[in-house]
Design a protein around this motif. Structure first.
Motif, PDB file in Angstrom:
ATOM      1  N   VAL A  47       0.860  -1.182   0.000  1.00  9.88           N
ATOM      2  CA  VAL A  47       0.000   0.000   0.000  1.00  9.88           C
ATOM      3  C   VAL A  47       0.898   1.235   0.000  1.00  9.88           C
ATOM      4  CG1 VAL A  47      -1.892  -1.119   1.226  1.00  9.88           C
ATOM      5  CG2 VAL A  47      -0.163   0.131   2.522  1.00  9.88           C
ATOM      6  N   PHE A  48       0.350   2.313  -0.518  1.00  3.62           N
ATOM      7  CA  PHE A  48       1.036   3.596  -0.477  1.00  3.62           C
ATOM      8  C   PHE A  48       0.366   4.459   0.572  1.00  3.62           C
ATOM      9  CE2 PHE A  48       2.152   1.820  -4.479  1.00  3.62           C
ATOM     10  CZ  PHE A  48       3.450   2.225  -4.696  1.00  3.62           C
ATOM     11  N   MET A  49       1.174   5.160   1.332  1.00  5.98           N
ATOM     12  CA  MET A  49       0.670   6.037   2.377  1.00  5.98           C
ATOM     13  C   MET A  49       1.101   7.450   2.037  1.00  5.98           C
ATOM     14  SD  MET A  49       1.461   8.072   5.199  1.00  5.98           S
ATOM     15  CE  MET A  49       3.206   7.819   5.119  1.00  5.98           C
ATOM     16  N   MET A  50       0.135   8.379   2.077  1.00  4.70           N
ATOM     17  CA  MET A  50       0.476   9.786   1.923  1.00  4.70           C
ATOM     18  C   MET A  50       0.064  10.516   3.186  1.00  4.70           C
ATOM     19  SD  MET A  50      -0.447  12.686  -0.895  1.00  4.70           S
ATOM     20  CE  MET A  50       0.892  12.268  -2.001  1.00  4.70           C
ATOM     21  N   LEU A  51       1.025  11.208   3.774  1.00  2.98           N
ATOM     22  CA  LEU A  51       0.786  12.038   4.948  1.00  2.98           C
ATOM     23  C   LEU A  51       1.060  13.473   4.519  1.00  2.98           C
ATOM     24  CD1 LEU A  51       2.056  11.505   8.528  1.00  2.98           C
ATOM     25  CD2 LEU A  51       2.562  13.636   7.365  1.00  2.98           C
ATOM     26  N   GLN A  52       0.135  14.390   4.854  1.00  5.30           N
ATOM     27  CA  GLN A  52       0.321  15.794   4.521  1.00  5.30           C
ATOM     28  C   GLN A  52       0.135  16.653   5.764  1.00  5.30           C
ATOM     29  OE1 GLN A  52      -2.619  15.578   1.124  1.00  5.30           O
ATOM     30  NE2 GLN A  52      -1.162  17.100   0.351  1.00  5.30           N
ATOM     31  N   VAL A  53       0.993  17.673   5.893  1.00  7.24           N
ATOM     32  CA  VAL A  53       0.890  18.656   6.968  1.00  7.24           C
ATOM     33  C   VAL A  53       1.260  20.019   6.405  1.00  7.24           C
ATOM     34  CG1 VAL A  53       1.368  17.090   8.904  1.00  7.24           C
ATOM     35  CG2 VAL A  53       3.266  18.208   7.722  1.00  7.24           C
ATOM     36  N   GLU A  54       0.742  21.051   7.054  1.00  5.96           N
ATOM     37  CA  GLU A  54       1.178  22.403   6.729  1.00  5.96           C
ATOM     38  C   GLU A  54       2.468  22.643   7.505  1.00  5.96           C
ATOM     39  OE1 GLU A  54      -0.508  23.929   4.321  1.00  5.96           O
ATOM     40  OE2 GLU A  54      -1.735  22.118   4.413  1.00  5.96           O
ATOM     41  N   GLY A  55       3.512  23.057   6.811  1.00  9.39           N
ATOM     42  CA  GLY A  55       4.795  23.275   7.463  1.00  9.39           C
ATOM     43  C   GLY A  55       5.809  23.845   6.493  1.00  9.39           C
ATOM     44  N   ASP A  56       7.022  24.011   6.958  1.00  9.55           N
ATOM     45  CA  ASP A  56       8.088  24.649   6.198  1.00  9.55           C
ATOM     46  C   ASP A  56       9.096  23.595   5.732  1.00  9.55           C
ATOM     47  OD1 ASP A  56      10.342  26.039   5.308  1.00  9.55           O
ATOM     48  OD2 ASP A  56      10.221  27.536   6.900  1.00  9.55           O
ATOM     49  N   PRO A  57       9.118  23.273   4.434  1.00  7.98           N
ATOM     50  CA  PRO A  57      10.052  22.258   3.944  1.00  7.98           C
ATOM     51  C   PRO A  57      11.519  22.586   4.226  1.00  7.98           C
ATOM     52  CG  PRO A  57       8.388  22.736   2.298  1.00  7.98           C
ATOM     53  CD  PRO A  57       8.218  23.750   3.384  1.00  7.98           C
ATOM     54  N   GLN A  58      11.863  23.870   4.235  1.00 13.89           N
ATOM     55  CA  GLN A  58      13.245  24.259   4.528  1.00 13.89           C
ATOM     56  C   GLN A  58      13.616  23.909   5.965  1.00 13.89           C
ATOM     57  OE1 GLN A  58      15.274  25.266   2.121  1.00 13.89           O
ATOM     58  NE2 GLN A  58      16.956  25.137   3.579  1.00 13.89           N
ATOM     59  N   ARG A  59      12.690  24.172   6.889  1.00 18.92           N
ATOM     60  CA  ARG A  59      12.936  23.815   8.288  1.00 18.92           C
ATOM     61  C   ARG A  59      12.999  22.300   8.458  1.00 18.92           C
ATOM     62  NH1 ARG A  59       9.234  27.276  12.286  1.00 18.92           N
ATOM     63  NH2 ARG A  59      10.145  25.781  13.735  1.00 18.92           N
ATOM     64  N   LEU A  60      12.194  21.565   7.667  1.00 19.46           N
ATOM     65  CA  LEU A  60      12.263  20.100   7.706  1.00 19.46           C
ATOM     66  C   LEU A  60      13.654  19.637   7.294  1.00 19.46           C
ATOM     67  CD1 LEU A  60      11.038  17.247   7.942  1.00 19.46           C
ATOM     68  CD2 LEU A  60      10.422  17.467   5.530  1.00 19.46           C
ATOM     69  N   ALA A  61      14.175  20.201   6.219  1.00 20.26           N
ATOM     70  CA  ALA A  61      15.510  19.810   5.759  1.00 20.26           C
ATOM     71  C   ALA A  61      16.548  20.062   6.848  1.00 20.26           C
ATOM     72  CB  ALA A  61      15.858  20.570   4.480  1.00 20.26           C
ATOM     73  N   GLU A  62      16.418  21.178   7.558  1.00 11.30           N
ATOM     74  CA  GLU A  62      17.343  21.473   8.656  1.00 11.30           C
ATOM     75  C   GLU A  62      17.184  20.457   9.783  1.00 11.30           C
ATOM     76  OE1 GLU A  62      16.372  25.517   9.651  1.00 11.30           O
ATOM     77  OE2 GLU A  62      17.035  26.236   7.692  1.00 11.30           O
ATOM     78  N   ALA A  63      15.947  20.114  10.119  1.00  7.52           N
ATOM     79  CA  ALA A  63      15.696  19.146  11.192  1.00  7.52           C
ATOM     80  C   ALA A  63      16.241  17.765  10.823  1.00  7.52           C
ATOM     81  CB  ALA A  63      14.205  19.071  11.500  1.00  7.52           C
TER      82      ALA A  63
END
Length: 101
Positions: free
Chosen positions: A3-19
């Motif tokens: 199965v494929f799972m898609m999770l979506q949230v409102e957030g900052d992709p740049q901050r994700l990359a840093e995290a």
């Protein structure tokens, strides 16, 4: 069948990359995901830069649920990525069609 799972949230992709720069943390998370049946994993960002998505392939929905519930690092990563919404999770099943490649 996987199965494929898609999770979506409102957030900052740049901050994700840093995290995600802490390689030891994401290696632990990925190892746990594989133990629970993860096959493929990818982060995506919307064109407007306001939405983060995760697109995974899993052996089963249950495997994803067990992984997600046993991963205390994920809420911390979401906070570090500036997530401002609850995760929206949907599961998708492949449809065999002759045009796939």
């Amino acid at each position: 069948m996987s199965v494929f799972m898609m999770l979506q949230v409102e957030g900052d992709p740049q901050r994700l990359a840093e995290a995600m720069s802490d390689s030891e943390r994401w290696k632990r998370i990925n190892a746990r995901a594989v133990e629970h049946g993860a096959i493929h994993h990818r982060f995506l960002a919307s064109a407007d830069g306001n939405t983060i998505a995760v697109l995974d392939e899993w052996e089963s929905e249950e495997g994803f649920q067990r992984f997600f519930e046993s991963s205390p690092e994920i809420p911390q990563l979401m906070q570090e990525a500036g997530v401002t919404s609850e995760p929206r999770i949907a599961f998708w099943h492949p449809v065999a069609t002759p045009d796939q490649f």
